[in-house]
Write an enzyme that holds these catalytic residues in place. Structure first.
Site, PDB file in Angstrom:
ATOM      1  N   THR A 194      33.661  36.187  44.245  1.00 25.59           N
ATOM      2  CA  THR A 194      34.933  36.056  43.494  1.00 25.59           C
ATOM      3  C   THR A 194      36.026  35.583  44.309  1.00 25.59           C
ATOM      4  OG1 THR A 194      36.626  36.756  41.965  1.00 25.59           O
ATOM      5  CG2 THR A 194      35.620  38.261  43.566  1.00 25.59           C
ATOM      6  N   GLU A 341      35.169  42.168  38.536  1.00 26.78           N
ATOM      7  CA  GLU A 341      34.925  43.626  39.110  1.00 26.78           C
ATOM      8  C   GLU A 341      34.501  44.546  37.937  1.00 26.78           C
ATOM      9  OE1 GLU A 341      37.392  41.334  42.309  1.00 26.78           O
ATOM     10  OE2 GLU A 341      37.533  41.538  39.791  1.00 26.78           O
ATOM     11  N   LYS A 451      60.225  35.815  37.780  1.00 29.91           N
ATOM     12  CA  LYS A 451      61.428  36.721  37.942  1.00 29.91           C
ATOM     13  C   LYS A 451      62.644  35.847  38.115  1.00 29.91           C
ATOM     14  CE  LYS A 451      58.164  39.934  40.496  1.00 29.91           C
ATOM     15  NZ  LYS A 451      56.893  38.855  40.456  1.00 29.91           N
ATOM     16  N   TRP A 456      62.422  39.579  33.667  1.00 25.30           N
ATOM     17  CA  TRP A 456      60.866  39.202  34.057  1.00 25.30           C
ATOM     18  C   TRP A 456      60.590  38.480  32.608  1.00 25.30           C
ATOM     19  CZ3 TRP A 456      57.166  42.756  36.877  1.00 25.30           C
ATOM     20  CH2 TRP A 456      57.718  43.078  37.837  1.00 25.30           C
TER      21      TRP A 456
END
Length: 558
Positions: A194, A341, A451, A456
């Protein structure tokens, strides 16, 4: 550690290890007459499939493969790939599913790093091999894979210089008797690579136990809890996600366990996909949003009945606009969530008895969430100080996870492995909330949150708003530096053909929606740039790193 009382063991008692060969064995028990199909070129039932898997093991043994050796595969999605999923691993060897969409230099790195010994390669990828062959350090033998052998008998046995054999002819010469051995269930079974934002590709690896448990967890979720209803008697499976990418999300293992009818499309060609979908009665697929966008925008899609087709979206977020477009065509669309993963399933859309009867417009909100957390997966939310955040549907934190099928690290990269498992939890890099009833709602990747002005702002939320504007086919939002506010959102937009939208008209529609929904004013992008296509990674995800870097000047100067 809690002190417990262990069960007494009889010396003669046997506890079989959890091995991939056990999944294969189930395929012969109940419906062995069902078919596995490759394009319009090849068909076989599970009896023949099991024989071919054993012939493959004999062929590889003859080429010098022993337990622990690595076999690399470069192929389109095919019955041959499925045979390797079982034949290579069940003999105790390691299957390296090579990402053929990487650059030749990256492919070279992964093959040398994985220490591939034998390479099975489709003729379409020979140019890649030609470019790197002299630099491969561990490969000893090559096997050529042809499609033409199924239509041209004269093609069988044509072996290029430097190759040991042609796959189909070699299988035919081998015995279909092979006794797959027992070994430790923690034996290494598969590896793939990956890519990240920096450095070389990372080698992800899985054991037999992990892949066995992922298959059991997936079976529990889709067959038991009916997250995406999958029945061996009623469903036909066709992946539209490469088999090199996290084992096609684990579904080939599940479909084989259930001896379900399977269809493999080879190279992804829209007309072939649609033909197989209709002619073979495909009912379950999975893909990235780009593929579904292409299909729902096709004029042909409106002329055929797609009401039996269930599609799981992963890799990138399923927007509300795309979900509505699919549902209006009768396609039952679902969101899945996971990582390379994590093998990969960690969450999947699962509508309960209360949510299932809701009108389509009300279901969209649920279907575009990351999903309900999968059985046997423990997901928590963690703040920057390592504290857990409550699952109240509002509080945000980084998604961290544990489970029976999470990779234990990266091959020969202990530093990045330790960072992945910091504090004993696998860190995903995603910011999310979790509702009290187990829905995971991704806010953004930690590196993709905008940001701005002390706030946010989720790039995914802005993409959702844009996707619901009639005429918008695809969109991506990134944060770019701003002297006054720190960062500001900027949007790339792909328009549907014949659309006369302008940046100003889109901004006005967004402004109206933001005011109507009482959203923060920061959600309005500073710039909207029209493009022919959104940059993608090798597995079809929106490549926001590339947008931020390679295209930053183009966006800011438009």
């Amino acid at each position: 550690m809690v002190t417990t009382k262990l069960i007494p063991r009889t010396p003669e008692a046997v506890e079989p290890p959890l091995l991939i060969k056990s999944i294969l064995a189930q395929s012969l028990r109940y419906e062995p007459q069902r078919e596995i199909i490759y394009r319009d070129l090849f068909r076989m039932n599970y009896v023949e499939f099991n024989k071919r898997v054993r012939r493959l093991a004999n062929m590889l043994t003859g080429l010098g493969i022993a337990p622990g050796d690595t076999v690399a595969v470069l192929d389109w999605d095919s019955h041959r790939y499925l045979e390797c999923f079982f034949g290579v691993t069940s003999m105790g060897a390691v299957l390296h599913t090579v990402n053929v969409r990487l650059s030749p230099a990256q492919i070279l790195y992964t093959m040398n790093h994985a220490q591939d010994k034998v390479v099975l390669i489709h003729e379409d990828f020979l140019p890649i091999l030609t470019a790197i062959k002299d630099q491969l350090t561990t490969v000893e033998k090559y096997v050529i894979l042809y499609d033409k052998v199924y239509t041209d008998l004269n093609a069988v046995g044509q072996v290029p210089a430097g190759f040991s054999c042609e796959y189909e002819a070699a299988l035919r010469d081998e015995s279909d008797e092979y006794d797959f051995p027992d070994f430790d269930e923690n034996t290494w079974a598969t590896t793939f690579y990956t890519t990240g934002t920096t450095g070389n590709p990372k080698g992800v690896y899985f054991s037999h136990r992990q892949l066995f448990m992922h298959t059991m967890g997936l079976s529990t979720f889709v067959c038991g809890y009916q997250a995406v209803p999958f029945s061996s008697t009623a469903d036909v499976y066709m992946p539209i996600t490469p088999m090199f990418h996290v084992h096609a999300w684990g579904f080939p293992f599940l479909a084989t366990l259930l001896s379900a009818k399977q269809v493999y499309p080879g190279r992804y060609e829209p007309e072939v996909l649609l033909k197989l979908l209709l002619s073979e009665g495909v009912t379950l697929s999975h893909c990235v949003p780009t593929i579904l966008t292409m299909l729902v925008n096709s004029p042909v899609a409106k002329q055929v009945d797609l009401s039996r087709w269930k599609v799981i979206i992963g890799g990138s977020a399923l927007t509300k606009g795309l979900a509505k477009a699919a549902l209006e065509l009768g396609i039952q669309v679902y969101q899945g969530y996971g990582m390379s993963e994590t093998a990969p399933i960690m969450a999947l859309t699962q509508l309960n008895d209360t949510e299932r009867p809701l009108p389509i417009d009300e279901q969209v909100d649920y279907r575009t969430r990351a999903g309900r957390v999968a059985p046997f997966v423990d997901i928590r939310l963690m703040d920057d100080d390592g504290n857990f955040v409550p699952h109240d549907g509002h509080s945000l934190g980084e998604v961290v996870a544990r489970g029976y099928w999470m990779t234990q690290g990266y091959y020969e990269d202990p530093e990045r492995g330790a960072d992945l498992w910091k504090g004993g939890w696998l860190h995903t890099g995603d910011v999310a909330s979790v509702t009290p009833d187990n829905w995971l709602i991704i806010a953004d990747r930690t590196k993709d949150v905008v940001k701005t002005g002390g706030e946010w702002v989720s790039s995914l939320d802005i993409e959702n708003l844009l996707s619901q504007i009639d005429g918008v086919a695809e969109t991506a939002v990134v944060g770019l530096p701003d002297e006054r506010w720190g960062e500001r959102p900027h949007a790339l937009v792909v328009l549907k053909p014949g659309t006369d939208l302008t940046a100003d008209s889109i901004r006005q529609m967004l402004r109206d929606r933001i005011e109507a929904d009482h959203l923060n004013k920061w959600y309005l992008p500073d710039r909207i740039l029209f493009v022919a296509e959104i940059p993608k990674t090798s597995v079809g995800k929106i490549d926001k790193k590339r947008i931020r870097t390679d295209m930053k000047d183009q966006i800011l100067n438009t």
